[in-house]
Scaffold this active site. Structure first.
Site, short mmCIF file in Angstrom:
data_model
loop_
_atom_site.label_atom_id
_atom_site.label_comp_id
_atom_site.label_asym_id
_atom_site.label_seq_id
_atom_site.Cartn_x
_atom_site.Cartn_y
_atom_site.Cartn_z
N LYS A 1 0.74 -1.23 0.15
CA LYS A 1 0.00 0.10 0.09
C LYS A 1 0.85 1.24 0.08
CE LYS A 1 -4.19 1.49 -0.24
NZ LYS A 1 -4.96 0.99 -1.58
N SER B 1 -8.72 -0.70 -5.34
CA SER B 1 -8.97 -0.29 -3.91
C SER B 1 -10.60 -0.04 -3.86
CB SER B 1 -8.00 0.95 -3.47
OG SER B 1 -7.81 0.90 -2.21
#
Length: 661
Positions: free
Chosen positions: A226, A427
């Site tokens: 991430k 996402s």
């Protein structure tokens, strides 16, 4: 002596009569004490009347402009060249024009809707009124790779009907050449040429600047890959992020090269890209000639020569001006040839741009707005199925969940739900896709990035630099938390991290349920890692390759539709005033001397896009306050548009300038 000014008792009017003031000699002169205020009042009334007239005039002028500015359904010529002027970017959903920016002369790049271009090309292929197709790519600023491939496929359909397709540009870049490769004739100005950069580049990292300013970035995240928060934690890219980014960028590059080689098999694209400098030197430092020698373009010529060529094919509008050809503008063609609406209705709900809480206009996916469109489709008895068209790098978790709940309401009503991924569905863009009965994507779609994070800046060190401290009382460990001025304490940090981990567990659980796989297997491909569509299908995140027509066909089959069907888009159309502003801003940009054209124009626009990236990155710190399921690196694979909040940008840079003094 009797006072004649007062009434007498014998007066017929009685003692209550109002006395009448008799004129006094010399009293006929104007009194300055009352005339000046009267003059001021009259002046103010005149200003008010003038302003009222001006506003009334502007109102009728705007009304006339709106009515006359609408594309005419009557084509300007009986037959001619369909002209697609891609001045700006290609996008799934044009954004509402910012009124202040447009009226103040701000840089508002024009956006052209992908489905309008595709429909125009496909309908023109079989229409005898269109004798050729022209794509003006001189000011084209790009689009997503999936969108460009869709337009290229539509261009191939025109060529399959033996109709010429011509393109022109001063300089071709990666995106513009992806379109041009599908043309029958590629023209380039002799002062320009072709230079392909491919995916990649650098981004900004702010850790050193934040340390200098004393800003503490309190980061809460889950996922090795991430990388959205890395610019605030590091001075460079982590090895894990670099590995993941190279993997999906390489996959997209392979798809791009394959498309170009298929469209122009004789072009020496690989050696030209491998050493463009050597090719230019071999051509006498002439990039245009090098492009021609490598077979990347067909003709070197000025715009006037290009237009003469079109006139030879499609006829001249004026015989005395042989460079003016019979043209059918895209806007007129789309207005005159709307898509057919036969058979049953399939609702298409676009989810485009960053996912934010609340309502939002076109180009941004407001959770309230998109969920409302889905529920409108659910409530419409004529709707047989729903297709969610996703082109988003994600955003707010709460907004993503609101949209997901609306899709669950559709499924509760036994409506089929199919997801069609465009350029990016990562996402939060994948979060909203989890209720789908089937997920369609293209090999060049960017998806995955299953991870979440939260970011909260605090300024205790910044204040200490100028001698400001904080103090107070606390009745509980969380009193006054999060304290962005005095610093965030350990109790809050632990609570925030636990919340992020809980949301991440929910995210992976939703994906596992949707993909019918164990959570442990999803965790292996999650952790915020981004995947290209081809790989995503191999690991089970995507069901099938295909575009929006394929998704609609699947939805129709699931709904039991036997005959014809059509798409009905549930979205907010830009207002007429916004369309007028867009048209006005576009004409202003065309007249501007600094409009992007050629290599220096492209470089200037890249500088503006870099400034926009800085504003977006700093805005993330300024607007922090919710858990995010967002892929910041994925923004590079969507159309880049300069739409900065001018006031916000000025405020951020003014603050930085003050702190750096």
């Amino acid at each position: 002596m009797t006072d004649t000014s007062a009434p007498s008792a014998n007066d017929p009017a009685g003692p209550w009569a109002i006395p009448v003031r008799r004129p006094i000699p010399g009293d006929d002169k104007p009194r300055s004490g009352t005339s000046f205020p009267r003059k001021v009042w009259r002046f103010l009334v005149a200003i008010k009347d003038a302003l009222a007239l001006i506003f009334l005039l502007l109102f009728f002028l705007a009304l006339f402009a709106i009515m006359s500015g609408r594309p005419n359904t009557a084509l300007p010529v009986s037959e001619g060249a369909l002209v697609i002027d891609l001045n700006g970017t290609l996008t799934e959903q044009p954004a509402e024009v910012d009124t202040v920016s447009a009226l103040s002369g701000g840089n508002q790049i024009r956006e052209t809707r992908v489905r309008d271009v595709v429909h125009a090309l496909e309908s023109a292929a079989d229409d005898k009124r269109v004798t050729s197709v022209v794509l003006d790519l001189d000011r084209f600023m790009g689009g997503g790779q999936v969108s460009l491939a869709e337009v290229g496929a539509a261009m191939d359909k025109v060529r399959a009907k033996k109709k010429p397709v011509l393109t022109f540009a001063t300089a071709y870049t990666t995106d513009s050449y992806q379109l041009a490769a599908h043309a029958s004739e590629i023209w380039v100005d002799p002062i320009g040429g072709v230079a392909i950069a491919g995916p990649g580049g650098s981004r900004l990292y702010y850790k050193g600047l934040m340390d200098r300013l004393g800003v503490t970035a309190n980061i809460y995240r889950v996922g090795t890959f991430k990388s959205a928060v890395e610019p605030y934690l590091r001075g460079d890219q982590s090895p894990e992020a670099k590995e993941a980014n190279l993997a999906y960028a390489g996959a997209l590059w392979d798809v791009w090269l394959g498309e170009i080689k298929k469209a122009r098999p004789k072009a020496q694209i690989a050696p030209f890209i491998a050493d463009t400098t050597a090719a230019v030197r071999a051509a006498g430092n002439d990039l245009g000639k090098a492009s021609l020698d490598a077979g990347l373009v067909d003709k070197l010529g000025s715009r006037m020569a290009f237009e003469r060529r079109i006139a030879q094919i499609s006829g001249t509008a004026d015989d005395s001006r042989p460079w003016e050809y019979k043209a059918i503008p895209l806007e007129n063609w789309v207005a005159a040839n709307p898509p057919a609406a036969h058979g049953d209705t399939i609702a298409v709900v676009p989810l485009i741009g960053e996912i934010v809480d609340g309502e939002a206009k076109g180009g941004t996916a407001g959770g309230e707005t998109v969920a409302g469109h889905i529920l409108d489709a659910v409530a419409d008895s004529s709707v047989k199925a729903i297709v969610l068209r996703v082109d988003s790098p994600g955003g707010s978790v709460t907004a993503s969940e609101q949209i997901r709940q609306a899709l669950l309401a559709a499924k509760a009503k036994k409506l089929p739900v199919v997801v069609s991924m465009a350029n990016v569905a990562a996402s939060g863009g994948y979060w909203v896709s989890t209720p789908a009965d089937r997920i369609f994507a293209e090999p060049e779609t960017i998806t995955g990035s299953i991870g979440v994070f939260g970011i909260l800046p605090s300024f205790e060190k910044t204040l200490a630099k100028v001698g400001v401290t904080t103090d107070g009382i606390a009745t509980t460990p969380l009193s006054g938390q999060p304290d962005i001025l005095g610093g965030v304490n350990d109790e809050f940090n632990q609570l925030a991290q636990a919340s992020v981990e809980n949301v991440y567990a929910r995210f992976t659980g939703l994906v596992a349920k949707s993909r019918k796989q164990p959570v442990q297997k999803i965790e292996e491909i999650a952790e915020g890692r981004v995947w290209a569509g081809g790989t995503a299908r191999q690991i089970g995140l995507v069901d099938q390759f295909g575009g929006l027509p394929d998704a609609m066909a699947d939805a129709a089959k699931r709904a039991g539709i036997k005959g014809q069907y059509h798409a009905r888009y549930f979205e907010d159309e830009p207002s007429e005033f916004s369309k007028l502003l867009a048209q006005w801003a576009g004409s202003e940009q065309e007249e501007a001397a600094a409009a992007p054209r050629g290599w220096f124009g492209i470089a200037a626009m890249n500088r503006q896009l870099t400034e926009r990236q800085i504003v977006q990155d700093l805005s993330m710190l300024a607007k922090a306050g919710s858990i995010q399921a967002s892929c910041l690196d994925c923004r590079a694979y969507r159309p880049a548009v300069v739409r900065a909040d001018r006031g916000e940008a000025k405020g951020l840079f003014a603050t930085l300038a003050l702190l750096l003094r």
